[in-house]
Design a protein around this motif. Structure first.
Motif, PDB file in Angstrom:
ATOM      1  N   UNK A  15       0.821  -1.214   0.000  1.00 48.63           N
ATOM      2  CA  UNK A  15       0.000   0.000   0.000  1.00 48.63           C
ATOM      3  C   UNK A  15       0.855   1.265   0.000  1.00 48.63           C
ATOM      4  N   UNK A  16       1.961   1.248   0.753  1.00 46.39           N
ATOM      5  CA  UNK A  16       2.847   2.415   0.794  1.00 46.39           C
ATOM      6  C   UNK A  16       3.538   2.586  -0.556  1.00 46.39           C
ATOM      7  N   UNK A  17       3.955   1.465  -1.155  1.00 42.12           N
ATOM      8  CA  UNK A  17       4.576   1.546  -2.478  1.00 42.12           C
ATOM      9  C   UNK A  17       3.623   2.164  -3.503  1.00 42.12           C
ATOM     10  N   UNK A  18       2.366   1.726  -3.467  1.00 42.55           N
ATOM     11  CA  UNK A  18       1.383   2.240  -4.424  1.00 42.55           C
ATOM     12  C   UNK A  18       1.161   3.736  -4.229  1.00 42.55           C
ATOM     13  N   UNK A  19       1.191   4.169  -2.963  1.00 39.93           N
ATOM     14  CA  UNK A  19       1.044   5.599  -2.670  1.00 39.93           C
ATOM     15  C   UNK A  19       2.230   6.375  -3.228  1.00 39.93           C
ATOM     16  N   UNK A  20       3.426   5.832  -3.042  1.00 41.90           N
ATOM     17  CA  UNK A  20       4.628   6.490  -3.566  1.00 41.90           C
ATOM     18  C   UNK A  20       4.615   6.511  -5.087  1.00 41.90           C
ATOM     19  N   UNK A  21       4.175   5.410  -5.682  1.00 43.65           N
ATOM     20  CA  UNK A  21       4.142   5.315  -7.138  1.00 43.65           C
ATOM     21  C   UNK A  21       3.183   6.340  -7.738  1.00 43.65           C
TER      22      UNK A  21
END
Length: 574
Positions: A346-352
């Motif tokens: 979820x954090x990766x998707x937010x950063x992406x």
């Protein structure tokens, strides 16, 4: 004739050596003894001087020795070969083995350094430019153009070239902390940034000082009070938001910059007044901030420097929709900064979604789950009904003078109230911090604990992350947390700033699913693993995604965004 010659030349010892060598040669090379004897007789029939015959014999012996040594070198095990090569200094075999060993060591280090899943395949990724990844001063740095000299880690505050009023907040420190020394060059240059470092490592100033400089550099900034902020810091909890606000308020005063802290559980009136009076930096929790935005009180359209602190915790607490909504209100030309202890999907998707395709990432220490080695960890397997008596016994041991700070963690709000009441009835002076308490009471309790006026506090996980509480000597986990990550953060409240600490943990049958991860944390820190804990097994459950369950693939922070493929319509289709 040969034997008589050897007897005449008094070569008794040489003969025995030659025979022994022949036997060994027979075994190694598989040459029959009869053939060797015939060959020897032919050589000895050659006429010549006695000296020449002696020389021929000596030469033959040397050749045999050389062959014997070569064959032995092949058969020597690897460990012995390393010892021999070390002793002989510059033998070809030794050098070759060392070269192979060095190559393996390099690969091992590279693999360890890139264990954050930050690189694809060989640690390089094509996305416009090659993504670099290297290890420097105990930190793993990855991103595009990160090896340029202007991004070299700082060794002193003076080296940063920042104005004195900005560095006023650093006057009590000798040099930048590792995360500060690596983060500042990138953040001051306007790069999107992901920072992973242990709690208490100076992360607030790592993003706070660049935030001040970002505001001061804005050409359109007026000397008068601002109606809208230029910088936003999002925090998962009220306590952490207040702590960040305290640091940034003090840091901003010499620069003439104003900060305001927005959080729930208290009246909106003072916060609205502070926003209307003008502000440069907003620090807030997602819930209250979203409310004020919807009321039209807080405008983020000019925010061009955004920080998500403890991003993983924020999403774990269910704030993903609020965070996305808030970020969409900020300037599209914003600089994004994320600090997160772990890197879930979820954090990766937010950063992406909200960061550049290839942000700079700096990992100080390790991304792997690891506890502070300055904390002595003691784990007891107990039954539920035995916990109260054991807690009182530990308080009598660790808190007998009632002066040293002891922090007791529980899992639920009602459990916090129950344990607080139980201890008060037994004569202990205790305060508590949990979600059912009004914000005023929470702030007061935390203040009493920090100041040492009431050095015994019961808390839920709202106090486990980010809070800088000085001189906590003992942490007691009355209830084991829901994740091993929260366990590491809880015990990280002690053993700070180079001091030693103690973490005493109660582990129950209902926590058995986390036994394997706890065992790994204990072993990594060199702590004693009790036999009663090992009975639960050492299996580690695969992390599950809230969206995709257990069958999902972790995505690297710098993975390229997916691209839409459009197929051309063909006229040949039937």
């Amino acid at each position: 004739m040969g034997r008589k010659l050897e007897e005449n030349l008094n070569f008794g010892e040489t003969e025995s050596l030659g025979i022994a060598m022949e036997k060994e040669d027979d075994e190694i090379y598989g040459i029959k003894a009869d053939e060797m004897k015939k060959e020897k007789r032919k050589k000895k029939k050659i006429k010549g001087e006695e000296e020449n015959q002696n020389l021929d014999f000596s030469e033959s012996k040397k050749k045999k020795k050389k062959k014997l040594e070569e064959s032995q070198t092949i058969e020597i095990p690897e460990k012995k070969k390393k010892k021999r090569s070390k002793a002989e200094g510059s033998s070809e075999e030794g050098n070759g083995a060392l070269e192979i060993l060095e190559e393996k060591e390099k690969k091992k280090k590279k693999k360890k350094g890139s264990g954050d899943g930050n690189s694809l395949e060989n640690g390089e990724q094509k996305h416009g430019k090659e993504r670099e990844e290297f290890e420097a001063n105990g930190a793993v740095v990855s991103g595009n153009d990160t090896k340029e000299s202007r991004y070299a880690a700082l060794t002193s505050f003076v080296e940063s070239g920042l104005p004195d009023e900005v560095l006023e907040c650093c006057k009590n420190f000798r040099r930048p902390s590792p995360i500060q020394s690596h983060a500042w060059p990138f953040l001051l240059d306007g790069r999107d940034f992901i920072g992973i470092a242990a709690t208490g490592s100076g992360k607030t100033l790592a993003f706070g000082v660049p935030a001040l400089m970002h505001i001061l550099r804005k050409e359109n900034r007026k000397t008068s009070k601002r109606a809208v902020p230029l910088c936003l810091v999002l925090s998962p909890t009220r306590e952490l938001a207040q702590q960040i606000a305290d640091v940034l308020c003090d840091a901003g005063k010499p620069c003439g910059l104003k900060s305001v802290c927005l959080y729930g559980g208290t009246s909106k009136g003072p916060q609205i007044s502070a926003l209307k009076s003008g502000v440069d930096i907003v620090i807030g929790t997602p819930g209250r901030l979203k409310d004020l935005i919807e009321m039209g009180i807080c405008c983020l359209k000019e925010v061009s420097f955004v920080v998500l602190d403890e991003a993983d915790r924020m999403l774990d607490m269910g704030f993903e929709q609020e965070v996305r909504s808030i970020l969409s209100q900020t300037s599209s030309a914003r600089q994004m900064v994320m600090f997160s202890a772990t890197w879930p999907l979820a954090v990766h998707q937010l950063a992406q979604e909200f960061m550049d395709p290839n942000p700079v990432k700096v990992v100080v220490g390790s991304e792997d789950l690891a506890a502070n080695h300055d904390v002595m960890q003691i784990v007891e397997v107990l039954e539920d009904r035995a916990r109260n008596d054991r807690l009182v016994a530990l308080l009598e041991k660790y808190h007998n003078s009632q002066r040293n700070r002891v922090l007791v963690f529980v899992l639920y709000k009602k459990e916090a109230a129950r344990v607080e009441t139980m201890l008060q009835k037994k004569g202990w002076k205790v305060v508590s911090v949990h979600g059912d308490k009004a914000q005023h009471d929470r702030t007061k309790a935390l203040s009493l604990f920090k100041e040492g006026k009431c050095p015994l506090m019961i808390a839920t996980d709202v106090a486990s992350r980010g809070l800088d509480i000085p001189d906590v000597e003992v942490v007691i986990n009355y209830s084991f947390p829901l994740t091993a990550e929260d366990y590491v953060h809880r015990i990280g409240r002690t053993g700070r700033a180079g001091k030693k600490g103690v973490a005493h943990t109660f582990f129950m049958q209902e926590n058995k699913g986390l036994a394997g991860e706890l065992v790994n944390v204990l072993r990594e820190a060199g702590q004693i693993v009790p036999a009663s804990l090992m009975k639960f097994g050492t299996h580690v459950k695969k992390k599950e995604s809230k969206l995709y369950g257990a069958h999902f693939k972790e995505i690297a922070a710098d993975a390229p965004k997916s691209t839409k493929i459009t197929f051309n319509n063909s006229d040949d289709e039937d």
